[in-house]
Write a protein that holds these residues in place. Structure first.
Motif, short mmCIF file in Angstrom:
data_model
loop_
_atom_site.label_atom_id
_atom_site.label_comp_id
_atom_site.label_asym_id
_atom_site.label_seq_id
_atom_site.Cartn_x
_atom_site.Cartn_y
_atom_site.Cartn_z
N HIS A 98 0.67 -1.30 -0.14
CA HIS A 98 0.36 0.10 -0.24
C HIS A 98 0.71 1.15 0.13
CE1 HIS A 98 -4.24 -1.61 0.32
NE2 HIS A 98 -3.58 -2.65 1.54
N LEU A 137 -9.52 -2.65 1.57
CA LEU A 137 -8.55 -4.23 1.44
C LEU A 137 -8.72 -4.81 2.91
CD1 LEU A 137 -6.41 -4.35 -1.27
CD2 LEU A 137 -8.70 -5.55 -0.83
N TYR A 146 -11.75 1.00 -1.83
CA TYR A 146 -10.44 -0.19 -2.42
C TYR A 146 -9.47 -0.09 -2.15
CZ TYR A 146 -13.89 -3.83 -1.11
OH TYR A 146 -14.81 -4.82 0.04
N GLY A 147 -8.27 -0.71 -3.78
CA GLY A 147 -7.17 0.22 -3.85
C GLY A 147 -5.92 0.41 -2.58
N LEU A 148 -5.61 1.64 -3.02
CA LEU A 148 -3.93 1.04 -2.40
C LEU A 148 -4.01 2.22 -0.98
CD1 LEU A 148 -1.96 3.53 -4.83
CD2 LEU A 148 -1.94 1.50 -4.20
#
Lengths: 429, 429
Positions: B84, B138, B131-133
């Motif tokens: 991340h 997550l 979501y994502g970085l």
């Protein structure tokens, strides 16, 4: 060489495994309200080879809609850990539910798929698709982590940040939507980078049907190897069928699915190598098995064996939707077949139009084809030869002889938005 | 009752576990280039209680930046499966790397946190953050699946679809950003639904500092129990500290972290119960341990023991950033302390202004406070009493007596964009 031992199974072993699993699927499916009803009276002993699957009824998108949300579940709701749902706030949605075991199976299949395309634990994968309810995000993500790749959950959009991440972390694999890939390649150049100098080597391109020409263009523009993938949420998501490094069709993982290709009108299997509607059965989904699901996606089995050694059958890239099918003189024709022939000929321009009409009681098909300026010469004989050549190639693909009309570049009216490729005049006469 | 046996450890057991793990962390951290250098000459035998952590150096955001991207890794890059990264295309980014073991530990801590707030396997959780970085997406997702909840990865935005999912699938738990929760509650009403009739019972609200008043407003408007959570990507993401069902502060999971609270200027521990900068050490991160990380987040340890029985110390909600700290007469003051006192008084309006100036050689603090119209009466004595009351409450919170000026509603100029709450005139004299 293979990620799972199942990849090296011989045809007879696959057949045996599919037979056993199909029986178990039928028994498991019966625990759901929907299949308890639908399979009433079916005796599992009627299955003794995978071909006996034709004795089972189809499942359609409308079935999933009418059973929304819980009708296909074989277990109590608290045993599920994930759902993906079709988007949209109106209309009839569909939802797919996963147990933890299903999530693990899916991640394994996805990891295997990526391994098949040459991706290894030492790769760094940037997932450039959206996450959330769309299965492409979490599906690829879980598979990549399962394979052991360093996984960057970049998500969609933000081109400049994507480029920075790729450069900073030596990204070797991209998961990218094909149409975005073409845009991205251009952006990378605009930001002052030569794709040749980027660390990437592999692109996974799925989620959108696209032509071989698009793949080749992505490979050239990005200086990358692009692998096609196929999946749909009803069968988990991505990881259902995947290209190996031979890049000659997508292996359907036949230890996990039984694929069939049918005539969308009659429901019968088409002859080997012919295009039809893909029908899929889950063999390894625990909480929500689906039997003979009519995907509406058009493809064909690629005949023969793959040089990679895997016996899992290959499907061709998706050639459209069953709903696009035309019936001419009793023959099924898909516009994408015509487009593929035309686009493979250097004389043909970007535009064409398919017209269907009646002549007496007979169906006829006429195709207007734009010819590039340099080929639109005054030599009548040359043009006649080109016309014959196009008609003959089309006939061997669609099994009907079309009338071909060559027209000048830009002479076919362009639609705003989605191109109009087919005009059916038969109903209007 | 507890999700992990570690939750029931007594103080002496926690101390012993922390001592052992801290030693292991130091030895592991030394495998990274950064800590090999930073810990040169430190003898691990100097650690015999958790309090010995003060013998170790701090790690700052600037350290993470200067070591970007790989300087803190203790293992070869191909053993990591996730990263991340801080967003932004310019400036100096930071990146946090996770091995599969780290992802599992994180999911376990997150599952425990959710269990602590009363969430169970039978719950249906809708994850309404991006979501994502961003680790909130997550992180919560993996924890929810680990706990066994049916998890809906709805992502951010699309209010109408969120409502439909919540109703269709009987969603009982929301993960939602506090500011979006206030907007969402209103939207639910506009769409014609009464929050009382919605299936939800628990909201997890983190990712943004917010006041107790905001929490109460969310609880009332949405007819839900809202639990505060704390996390930061440097310590994995969410799941670092979480409220139990007592809702009286967030338990820091002391088997996985050592929390400290320091004076941001001197770096010394503050007295028990005083506000300062939170400093965190990872005890269970394998691939990228971080020692004494200066979070810049302001909070305090809540004295005493929690009625829930857990001995893991509690921190108060985040009261701002260390960079906001003012030093007046040698005392550290945080604007959020002043705001909390003012906003708890019914007579006080929405706006206030803190002014710092010199009188002779002495620092002085003046606070202009807008009073609601109905309290701005002509009775001078009543106003004087109110003024004294405000000053006295502020003094007991910030340990300095401010001059309080009561002003009329809307008389303090409003900034466009972010409110200006502090004017420091001391440098300009």
């Amino acid at each position: 060489m293979f990620y799972h031992p199942e990849e090296s199974l011989q045809r007879s072993e696959l057949d045996q495994l599919q037979t056993e699993r199909l029986k178990a699927v039928v028994e498991n499916a019966r625990k759901s309200p929907f299949y308890a009803e639908r399979l009433k009276g079916f005796d599992t002993r009627e299955i003794s080879t995978p071909a006996d699957i034709v004795k089972l009824p189809f499942t359609t998108k409308d079935d999933l809609r009418s059973q929304y949300p819980y009708g296909l579940l074989t277990r109590p709701l608290d045993e599920f850990v994930r759902l993906h749902a079709s988007s949209g706030t109106t209309g009839s949605p569909t939802a797919i539910f996963y147990t933890q075991k299903d999530i693990d199976t899916w991640a394994d299949l996805m990891a295997r798929s990526m391994h098949t395309a040459g991706i290894r634990k030492s790769d760094v994968l940037q997932n450039m698709s959206g996450y959330g309810l769309f299965t492409g995000g979490l599906g690829i993500h879980n598979g990549s982590e399962r394979l052991g790749c360093l996984t960057i959950p970049a998500g969609a959009g933000n081109t400049r940040r994507q480029i920075k991440l790729i450069r900073d972390f030596n990204v070797t694999v991209l998961h990218i939507i094909p149409s975005f890939a073409l845009y991205f390649a251009q952006k990378v150049r605009e930001e002052g980078f030569d794709p040749k100098d980027m660390p990437w080597r592999i692109a996974l391109i799925g989620a959108e049907p696209h032509t071989e020409e698009t793949r080749q263009r992505i490979e050239e523009l990005m200086h990358i190897k692009a692998y096609n993938s196929y999946g749909l949420s009803e069968m988990n998501g991505p990881g259902v069928a995947f290209e190996c490094t031979e890049q000659s069709g997508m292996h359907v993982w036949e230890d996990a699915y039984i694929p069939e290709i049918i005539d969308p009108v009659t429901g019968e299997h088409v002859a080997e190598g012919e295009i039809g509607e893909l029908v899929m059965t889950t063999l390894r989904r625990d909480g929500m098995p689906i039997i003979r699901y009519r995907t509406r996606d058009l493809t064909r089995f690629i005949p023969g064996e793959c040089a990679c050694g895997r016996k899992h059958r290959r499907i061709d890239r998706i050639a459209g939707r069953a709903d696009d099918m035309l019936i001419v003189k009793g023959v099924n024709i898909y516009p994408m077949q015509i487009e593929q022939v035309l686009m493979s000929m250097p004389e043909v321009g970007q535009n064409y139009l398919i017209e269907l009409f009646h002549e007496g009681f007979m169906d006829q098909i006429r195709i207007k084809v734009e010819i590039k300026d340099q080929f639109f010469v005054e030599d009548m004989r040359a043009l006649q030869n080109l016309q014959k050549s196009i008609a003959s190639r089309l006939c061997s693909e669609i099994l009907v002889t079309p009338r071909v009309e060559l027209v000048m570049h830009d002479s076919i009216p362009k639609a705003e938005g989605k191109a109009v490729r087919v005009v059916d005049l038969r109903d209007k006469e």
